[in-house]
Scaffold this motif. Structure first.
Motif, PDB file in Angstrom:
ATOM      1  N   LEU A   1       0.833  -1.202   0.000  1.00  0.00           N
ATOM      2  CA  LEU A   1       0.000   0.000   0.000  1.00  0.00           C
ATOM      3  C   LEU A   1       0.872   1.258   0.000  1.00  0.00           C
ATOM      4  O   LEU A   1       1.985   1.224   0.496  1.00  0.00           O
ATOM      5  N   PRO A   2       0.401   2.358  -0.574  1.00  0.00           N
ATOM      6  CA  PRO A   2      -0.937   2.534  -1.135  1.00  0.00           C
ATOM      7  C   PRO A   2      -1.050   1.926  -2.525  1.00  0.00           C
ATOM      8  O   PRO A   2      -0.093   1.938  -3.303  1.00  0.00           O
ATOM      9  N   LEU A   3      -2.250   1.400  -2.831  1.00  0.00           N
ATOM     10  CA  LEU A   3      -2.528   0.996  -4.196  1.00  0.00           C
ATOM     11  C   LEU A   3      -2.505   2.242  -5.078  1.00  0.00           C
ATOM     12  O   LEU A   3      -2.853   3.335  -4.625  1.00  0.00           O
ATOM     13  N   PRO A   4      -2.106   2.109  -6.335  1.00  0.00           N
ATOM     14  CA  PRO A   4      -2.080   3.286  -7.208  1.00  0.00           C
ATOM     15  C   PRO A   4      -3.486   3.767  -7.560  1.00  0.00           C
ATOM     16  O   PRO A   4      -4.481   3.074  -7.297  1.00  0.00           O
ATOM     17  N   PRO A   5      -3.598   4.941  -8.171  1.00  0.00           N
ATOM     18  CA  PRO A   5      -4.908   5.412  -8.629  1.00  0.00           C
ATOM     19  C   PRO A   5      -5.556   4.390  -9.565  1.00  0.00           C
ATOM     20  O   PRO A   5      -4.866   3.608 -10.226  1.00  0.00           O
ATOM     21  N   GLY A   6      -6.899   4.410  -9.617  1.00  0.00           N
ATOM     22  CA  GLY A   6      -7.617   3.557 -10.559  1.00  0.00           C
ATOM     23  C   GLY A   6      -7.993   2.201 -10.018  1.00  0.00           C
ATOM     24  O   GLY A   6      -8.786   1.482 -10.625  1.00  0.00           O
ATOM     25  N   THR A   7      -7.425   1.821  -8.878  1.00  0.00           N
ATOM     26  CA  THR A   7      -7.752   0.528  -8.275  1.00  0.00           C
ATOM     27  C   THR A   7      -9.002   0.687  -7.403  1.00  0.00           C
ATOM     28  O   THR A   7      -9.475   1.797  -7.169  1.00  0.00           O
TER      29      THR A   7
END
Length: 618
Positions: free
Chosen positions: A441-447
């Motif tokens: 984490l953090p997951l990237p944008p769009g997930t």
């Protein structure tokens, strides 16, 4: 442009700087001042996804560029829509929804076949800030009812029928039955009347799509918070409860815009074809949003890889429309290969426009990779991602300078994804050692940002097993060069006499046999060894050999390449494998059948009779 390694390092070491830069490619009504806060991207930004997909291209003078090509061999129809024409249709459809009482934040269920109006419907929802939930067309009434009750739509958008190569699927009776079963009652249903089979409408509830849209005044774009939901997409879970993946507006637009050029190497004006369905995540990301955000021409194909009318249908579409990038599932290529092993149908068409073939959805076995590479003479690129991630986790990012291909690997993690292989204690596995594939984490944008109306399940399913990491549910390993190998779901690892073995690895060996079109290996209970692998094999067309002889050869191959420890002694030749409509083999259900457990026929299954054939074979 920097090479892959520099870009990936930048995305992991300075993610806020990296994604702030990527966000400049998107139009904002209020540009974000904060990039990341508590795992949410661009929390103070405001934008409209439909504006970014359509209006801005028209405003920039590209209204005459082709936005959408609809190619339907099942109806004999080919139609093209410019960006200006698509914008007009979307604005009027958005106006219709507004007139029916749909407001920003309301949900709309879309239950439609592969027709242009399905794309229009999704964009129309985005235009007014409504949240769409597309249910795969032709889902059974009970499954549709469950999703209607969970999503609670104000309006349902549907069609009178869908068209398969050998039959017509009446959608309207399925929708009527679902609404009888559902506790939630939408105010209206809008039905696209297809000439192949118009449907009776329920007075007071149902509207005829075309006159309703024609009567509506166009609606403008409504800006929403970047963190507001764009859509909910239901995916398979281990329980019967709906599992609705929530995608936001801002991170989604930024990630998909970035991925089109950097992962797929696609440029504005080029023809991009994702041979999927709008009901699946690939259809959301790379039929509808990704290509239109990038100013490409997207192809909407209402047909099959084979049988509409022959195994050359994909190659016809590529040749006729000048497709530059084709994205399909390995199962589609295997179906073509099974019917046309010599590739004779491909040789009938001029495929010189094609630059890349991207494959995802199932593991790409090396044999299929080699066959497609030799046939097409272009890079065949395996990449890996999930409904939850919304865009690729691992790929050969051709826009960053392609890396050497290793058959069996989707190459390296895409920038934005910090992929780890963890052992049961949460420690990183050394290269070559299998473990759980996770993303730090953090997951990237769009997930995904959560599960719809179920934050607790989101945390329990994905974040609790390895604190600080997202659990993908897949097992695999990294090699010494940092290439990722995904060997299948964690529960596809079997335990043979204390040895943990990957059924994916065995499938790779079996798929290399010259007579094998596709295969699946599952573990079955054994009193002595705990579990034993059994292979189910579909032979290529024209493989006129004794199945027993092929079974013996496969057993010898697995023994030779994986070792006697695999204890692989049984391969069963079957006519077909049970699959979902999107092409995934139903291994978990096959395991239930093998174990003699009660099993539920998955709602996504292509043909329930295939499960009976597996039961007979066992």
């Amino acid at each position: 442009m920097s090479g892959y390694e520099d870009v990936h390092r930048h995305s992991i070491e300075r993610p806020e700087e990296f994604w702030a830069q990527a966000a400049r490619a998107v139009d904002w009504e209020a540009a974000p001042q904060t990039v990341l806060r508590e795992g949410r991207w661009f929390p103070d930004g405001r934008l409209n996804t439909c504006h970014n997909a359509l209006d801005r291209h028209v405003a920039a003078g590209h209204g005459d560029r082709t936005a959408l090509i609809y190619d339907s061999p099942v109806t004999g129809t080919i139609r093209a829509f410019t960006y200006a024409e698509l914008l007009d249709q979307v604005a009027r459809t958005a106006g219709m929804l507004r007139d029916l009482g749909v407001r920003t934040g309301d949900t709309v269920v879309i239950y439609m076949p592969m027709v242009p109006e399905a794309v229009v419907a999704m964009l129309a929802c985005a235009r007014i800030g409504a949240v769409h939930s597309v249910v795969f067309g032709g889902f059974a009434a009970a499954e549709l009812a469950v999703r209607i009750d969970h999503a609670r739509p104000v309006v349902v958008l549907s069609a009178s029928c869908g068209i398969e190569p050998s039959r017509l699927v009446e959608y309207k009776p399925l929708l009527d039955a679902a609404l009888e079963q559902a506790a939630h009652r939408p105010a209206h249903c809008v039905i696209l009347q297809r000439p192949q089979h118009p449907a009776p409408l329920v007075e007071g509830r149902d509207l005829d799509w075309e006159p309703a849209v024609r009567a509506a005044a166009p609606a403008g774009c409504v800006a929403v918070a970047a963190t507001d939901p764009l859509y909910v997409l239901y995916t398979s879970g281990t329980t019967g409860a709906p599992k609705g993946v929530v995608r936001d507006n801002g991170g989604h637009a930024v990630a998909l815009q970035w991925s089109m050029s950097h992962v797929y190497g696609a440029a504005p004006g080029e023809v991009f074809w994702a041979a999927s369905d709008v009901g699946w995540v690939v259809g959301h990301s790379y039929i509808v949003y990704g290509p239109l955000l990038a100013g490409c021409t997207t192809v909407l194909y209402e047909g099959k890889p084979v049988g509409t009318p022959d195994p050359g249908s994909f190659w016809r579409v590529v040749a006729m429309h000048g497709v530059r990038t084709l994205f399909a599932a390995p199962t589609a290529i295997r179906a073509i290969k099974k019917e046309d092993p010599s590739g004779a149908f491909a040789k009938k068409w001029d495929l010189s426009s094609l630059r890349h073939l991207f494959l995802a959805g199932e593991r790409l076995d090396p044999d299929t990779y080699r066959w497609a590479t030799e046939l097409l003479g272009v890079p065949v690129i395996d990449h890996w991602w999930q409904t939850e991630t919304g865009w690729p986790v691992a790929a050969n990012c051709v826009g960053l300078g392609a890396l050497p291909i290793k058959p069996g690997s989707p190459t390296k993690p895409v920038p934005g994804y910090d992929v780890h292989i963890l052992d049961p204690d949460g420690a990183d596995c050394p290269p070559g050692v299998e473990g759980a594939v996770t993303i730090r984490l953090p997951l990237p944008p769009g997930t995904l940002t959560t599960l719809y109306r179920d934050d607790a399940r989101f945390t329990a399913s994905y974040l609790s097993r390895y604190p600080g990491h997202y659990l993908t549910g897949d097992g695999g390993h990294l090699d010494d060069d940092g290439y990722l190998y995904v060997m299948g779901r964690i529960d596809d690892v079997i335990n043979v006499a204390g040895h943990r073995l990957s059924t994916g690895q065995m499938e790779e060996v079996i798929a290399a046999h010259p007579d094998v079109a596709e295969c699946a290996v599952i573990g079955v209970a054994d009193e002595l060894k705990g579990e034993l692998p059994v292979g189910f094999v579909v032979l290529k067309a024209g493989a006129g050999r004794d199945p027993a002889e092929i079974e013996r050869e496969l057993t010898a191959m697995v023994r030779e390449r994986i070792g006697p420890v695999a204890a692989f002694r049984r391969a069963v030749v079957v006519g077909r494998l049970p699959k979902t409509r999107s092409g995934k083999i139903l291994r978990a259900t096959m395991r239930d059948i093998a174990a003699g457990r009660d099993y539920r026929t998955p709602s996504t299954i292509e043909d329930p009779a295939a499960l009976e054939e597996i039961a007979e074979a066992l």
